[in-house]
Write an enzyme that holds these catalytic residues in place. Structure first.
Site, PDB file in Angstrom:
ATOM      1  N   ASN A 100       1.954   3.714  -6.315  1.00  0.00           N
ATOM      2  CA  ASN A 100       0.725   3.698  -5.521  1.00  0.00           C
ATOM      3  C   ASN A 100       0.234   2.265  -5.456  1.00  0.00           C
ATOM      4  O   ASN A 100      -0.035   1.658  -6.498  1.00  0.00           O
ATOM      5  CB  ASN A 100      -0.342   4.593  -6.162  1.00  0.00           C
ATOM      6  CG  ASN A 100      -1.708   4.421  -5.521  1.00  0.00           C
ATOM      7  OD1 ASN A 100      -1.809   4.153  -4.332  1.00  0.00           O
ATOM      8  ND2 ASN A 100      -2.754   4.570  -6.315  1.00  0.00           N
ATOM      9  N   GLY A 101       0.111   1.715  -4.243  1.00  0.00           N
ATOM     10  CA  GLY A 101      -0.416   0.363  -4.113  1.00  0.00           C
ATOM     11  C   GLY A 101       0.297  -0.455  -3.064  1.00  0.00           C
ATOM     12  O   GLY A 101       0.976   0.074  -2.185  1.00  0.00           O
ATOM     13  N   GLU A 102       0.137  -1.765  -3.162  1.00  0.00           N
ATOM     14  CA  GLU A 102       0.799  -2.707  -2.271  1.00  0.00           C
ATOM     15  C   GLU A 102       1.193  -3.941  -3.074  1.00  0.00           C
ATOM     16  O   GLU A 102       0.396  -4.458  -3.858  1.00  0.00           O
ATOM     17  CB  GLU A 102      -0.130  -3.143  -1.126  1.00  0.00           C
ATOM     18  CG  GLU A 102      -0.602  -2.019  -0.213  1.00  0.00           C
ATOM     19  CD  GLU A 102       0.499  -1.434   0.639  1.00  0.00           C
ATOM     20  OE1 GLU A 102       1.529  -2.099   0.832  1.00  0.00           O
ATOM     21  OE2 GLU A 102       0.326  -0.288   1.116  1.00  0.00           O
ATOM     22  N   ASP A 111       8.050  -2.071  -0.300  1.00  0.00           N
ATOM     23  CA  ASP A 111       7.755  -2.836  -1.508  1.00  0.00           C
ATOM     24  C   ASP A 111       8.037  -2.041  -2.786  1.00  0.00           C
ATOM     25  O   ASP A 111       8.307  -2.616  -3.844  1.00  0.00           O
ATOM     26  CB  ASP A 111       6.305  -3.325  -1.497  1.00  0.00           C
ATOM     27  CG  ASP A 111       5.286  -2.231  -1.222  1.00  0.00           C
ATOM     28  OD1 ASP A 111       5.687  -1.093  -0.928  1.00  0.00           O
ATOM     29  OD2 ASP A 111       4.075  -2.523  -1.293  1.00  0.00           O
ATOM     30  N   CYS A 132      -0.964   5.332  -1.606  1.00  0.00           N
ATOM     31  CA  CYS A 132      -0.495   6.682  -1.862  1.00  0.00           C
ATOM     32  C   CYS A 132      -1.201   7.240  -3.089  1.00  0.00           C
ATOM     33  O   CYS A 132      -2.150   6.668  -3.595  1.00  0.00           O
ATOM     34  CB  CYS A 132       1.017   6.678  -2.092  1.00  0.00           C
ATOM     35  SG  CYS A 132       1.922   5.775  -0.810  1.00  0.00           S
ATOM     36  N   ILE A 160     -22.590  -0.284   7.773  1.00  0.00           N
ATOM     37  CA  ILE A 160     -23.342   0.943   7.509  1.00  0.00           C
ATOM     38  C   ILE A 160     -24.784   0.581   7.199  1.00  0.00           C
ATOM     39  O   ILE A 160     -25.070  -0.534   6.752  1.00  0.00           O
ATOM     40  CB  ILE A 160     -22.710   1.730   6.337  1.00  0.00           C
ATOM     41  CG1 ILE A 160     -22.990   3.242   6.463  1.00  0.00           C
ATOM     42  CG2 ILE A 160     -23.170   1.204   4.991  1.00  0.00           C
ATOM     43  CD1 ILE A 160     -22.066   3.937   7.409  1.00  0.00           C
ATOM     44  N   SER A 206     -12.058  -5.776   2.254  1.00  0.00           N
ATOM     45  CA  SER A 206     -13.412  -5.749   1.712  1.00  0.00           C
ATOM     46  C   SER A 206     -13.615  -6.957   0.807  1.00  0.00           C
ATOM     47  O   SER A 206     -12.650  -7.642   0.447  1.00  0.00           O
ATOM     48  CB  SER A 206     -13.641  -4.435   0.954  1.00  0.00           C
ATOM     49  OG  SER A 206     -14.985  -4.296   0.577  1.00  0.00           O
ATOM     50  N   GLY A 207     -14.861  -7.210   0.413  1.00  0.00           N
ATOM     51  CA  GLY A 207     -15.197  -8.450  -0.292  1.00  0.00           C
ATOM     52  C   GLY A 207     -15.329  -8.338  -1.790  1.00  0.00           C
ATOM     53  O   GLY A 207     -15.827  -9.276  -2.440  1.00  0.00           O
ATOM     54  N   SER A 247       1.512   6.079   5.010  1.00  0.00           N
ATOM     55  CA  SER A 247       2.527   5.126   5.472  1.00  0.00           C
ATOM     56  C   SER A 247       1.888   3.812   5.913  1.00  0.00           C
ATOM     57  O   SER A 247       1.036   3.799   6.806  1.00  0.00           O
ATOM     58  CB  SER A 247       3.334   5.728   6.623  1.00  0.00           C
ATOM     59  OG  SER A 247       3.942   6.941   6.230  1.00  0.00           O
TER      60      SER A 247
END
Length: 621
Positions: free
Chosen positions: A72-74, A97, A2, A279, A352-353, A49
């Site tokens: 904002n985040g996880e 969360d 978010c 890409i 992503s890495g 969401s």
């Protein structure tokens, strides 16, 4: 995933202002919005969401509505934290969360941040004490800015939202330009906007009665534990698998970015998502998508790729710089923007890495500067000498004429402080003065910037000193910033399972000799990856989104576009205009190869024109 915005003051009309601020970051949360205003604070939220799709809207209140949060985040360990808090008597209204942080703050106070595993930037307003509490995650995966102006304290995910506040004074920070010329990103704690700062990674803050206090709650603590090479490889493989699994929270489609390098390949091989994305550019030497497709075929994964043209890159470049908030001349910003645009069509989350190079010593600049194995073996032997002897040999090499392998021997033996400033050095500190006007030559030096980090880890090995510097400069101010801003530009959540506090607890203990040696960089990590990938992938040299700026700047059409902006009147405030045009012309005529310097100047001018001349979001025809 978010976006948050907010401010504290005792003025009226908060609702209209917070809605204006929220409108600038709608890309961060297109699904819904929410706000809270009282006589002291305004909190705004835009939602993408991911978890608790029907019930996770913010702001969220505690049981008696005395505290309210925007986030904002996880948080990847939220389920276990939730169970603990329920057992302690807390009542939850959602399964999101976000609410875990709020009740955790009720239970543990500011120490809740030490229990969170994830990426986060949040703010909690206590209506009883009139105190604001907020924090940024351990590594700075999520951005977080603040400013104090005209009686208002404002904060949020993106600086552009501040421009909508009537108390915001938009002014260029003159001291930011010179360091940017060297580092390629905004290198100071104060941003390119005067009096706008970042909440540092691994810090929390409180704001009460007009007083801001910022405190550190976490930092890397590198050691040299005793463990065999086989133990290190086993532990890395176990940690990567656990972290990828822990990051798979949510109720939406998960994909993965895939390049030809080992980091993203390892993540994709463990994750095994339905879709991977790659890409490239037209020329074979700049197109990683072919190798990514070959790997995805071997792993049985679907791969979607896109070739970006020079026309697309230049058409969208102003929009890319707009989304970044500050100028960043890292060429990989261009492909990353288009990669996210492509991925969001079929995935809401992508893995992503990022992080493996910093945690496991993957950069060649850490001391892998030759292809000659005998020279690398010699360097490893010399590293066993006492520090004083190593440093003495390094000083002698520096004074001697160049010879084959001299750079590798020097960087293997010298103090990191003497040569390493991070993963980019475009202009040398003094070289920038040749192009900058007098008003922009005054700033802290490159050495002062990096020494702020080096002085904290002066007793570590040289490799771990460099890792520590990159953790606090290169990663939060460039790598993670562009990853967040350019994925969220398309409402795509990007997750980085290799950059995780549990991964760090392991990485900081691994002996340097298992990380970088005569065989390769991040050697133990590569061997762990090799258990999941074809042999040739684990040993691949990092390319890092190769971008053909050399070809672009020697193509008439694009050269003229850059020359047009170099020639505009406003440029003379910052640069010796004749010198930068000469630099560009000589590069075009193949008298030099100064593509990185030109791109860095071009990036700043593009960004400045957006925010200080045009004053609006760029459009693309």
């Amino acid at each position: 995933m978010c976006g948050i915005v907010g401010f504290v003051n005792a003025k009226d009309n908060k609702s209209a202002i917070i809605e204006d601020m929220m409108s600038t970051i709608v890309h961060r949360g297109p699904n819904s919005s929410g706000e809270f205003c009282d006589d002291q604070v305004a909190l705004g939220f835009r939602r993408l969401s991911i978890v608790d799709l029907s019930g996770g809207s913010q702001p969220i209140f505690n049981e008696d509505d005395s505290k309210v949060i925007i986030f904002n985040g996880e948080i990847y360990n939220y389920k276990e934290l939730r169970e603990d808090l329920i057992a302690k008597g807390h009542t939850f209204k959602t399964t999101a969360d976000t609410e875990v942080i709020l009740h955790g703050y009720e239970e543990y106070g500011v120490d809740i941040v030490k229990q969170l595993r994830g990426m986060f930037a949040f703010a909690i307003w206590d209506r009883n004490t009139q105190e604001l509490f907020g924090a940024r995650d351990h590594f700075g995966i999520k951005p977080y800015y603040y400013a104090e102006m005209n009686g208002t304290f404002m904060f949020g995910s993106e600086i552009k939202s501040f421009l909508k506040h009537p108390d915001f004074n938009k002014e260029l920070n003159k001291e930011a330009l010179k360091p940017y010329m060297t580092f390629q990103y905004s290198a100071l704690e104060e941003t390119f906007f005067k009096d706008v700062y970042r909440i540092p990674e691994g810090h929390y803050y409180t704001y009460k009665n007009g007083q801001l206090t910022i405190e550190k709650y976490w930092d890397a603590e590198f050691t040299e534990d005793k463990m065999s090479f086989e133990e290190a490889v086993d532990l890395i493989e176990e940690a990567v698998s656990e972290s990828v699994e822990a990051h798979k929270t949510g109720e939406v489609n998960i994909g993965a970015f895939l390049s030809s390098g080992v980091d993203s390949s390892y993540v994709a091989a463990v994750l095994r998502p339905e879709n991977t994305y790659s890409i490239g550019f037209g020329d074979e030497s700049y197109n990683e998508s072919h190798e990514a497709k070959r790997l995805s075929d071997k792993l049985g994964l679907n791969n979607t790729s896109k070739v970006v043209t020079g026309e697309e890159a230049f058409d969208y470049f102003p929009l890319i710089q707009y989304h970044l908030d500050e100028p960043d001349s890292n060429p990989s910003c261009v492909p990353l923007y288009f990669l996210a645009e492509m991925a969001v069509k079929t995935s809401t989350i992508c893995f992503s890495g990022e992080g493996a190079d910093e945690l496991f010593a993957g950069y060649q600049n850490y001391g892998f500067n030759t292809r000659s194995k005998p020279v690398r073996v010699l360097a490893e032997q010399l590293k066993k000498l006492p520090k004083s002897a190593r440093y003495s040999i390094a000083r002698s090499i520096k004074k001697a004429p160049d010879f084959k392998g001299s750079m590798h021997l020097y960087t293997s033996l010298a103090p990191a402080e003497d040569f390493f400033i991070g993963q980019a050095e475009v202009f040398k500190n003094n070289d920038a003065d040749e192009f900058l006007t007098a008003d922009y030559q005054n700033s802290v030096s490159t050495k002062e910037i990096v020494d702020r980090q080096y002085k904290k880890v002066k007793d570590l090995s040289e490799v771990k000193k460099m890792q520590y510097l990159d953790l606090h400069q290169w990663m939060p101010k460039d790598i993670l910033l562009k990853a967040d801003k350019l994925s969220m530009a398309h409402s795509l959540e990007l997750r980085v399972p290799l950059l995780d506090v549990r991964m760090m607890e392991l990485a900081q203990r691994i002996p340097t000799k298992h990380l970088l040696n005569a065989e390769n960089t991040k050697y133990a990590f590569r061997k762990a990856a090799n258990r999941h990938l074809p042999d040739e992938w684990a040993d691949r040299e990092k390319l890092g989104f190769p971008v053909p700026i050399k070809d672009w700047l020697r193509t008439e059409k694009f050269y003229q576009q850059v020359r047009e902006i170099f020639s505009q009147d406003f440029v003379s405030e910052f640069f010796d205009q004749a010198k930068i045009i000469e630099l560009l012309d000589d590069n075009y005529n193949e008298k030099n190869d100064e593509r990185r310097k030109i791109w860095t100047i071009f990036t700043f001018l593009t960004w400045y024109k957006i925010y200080f001349i045009d004053g609006e979001k760029p459009t693309v025809a």
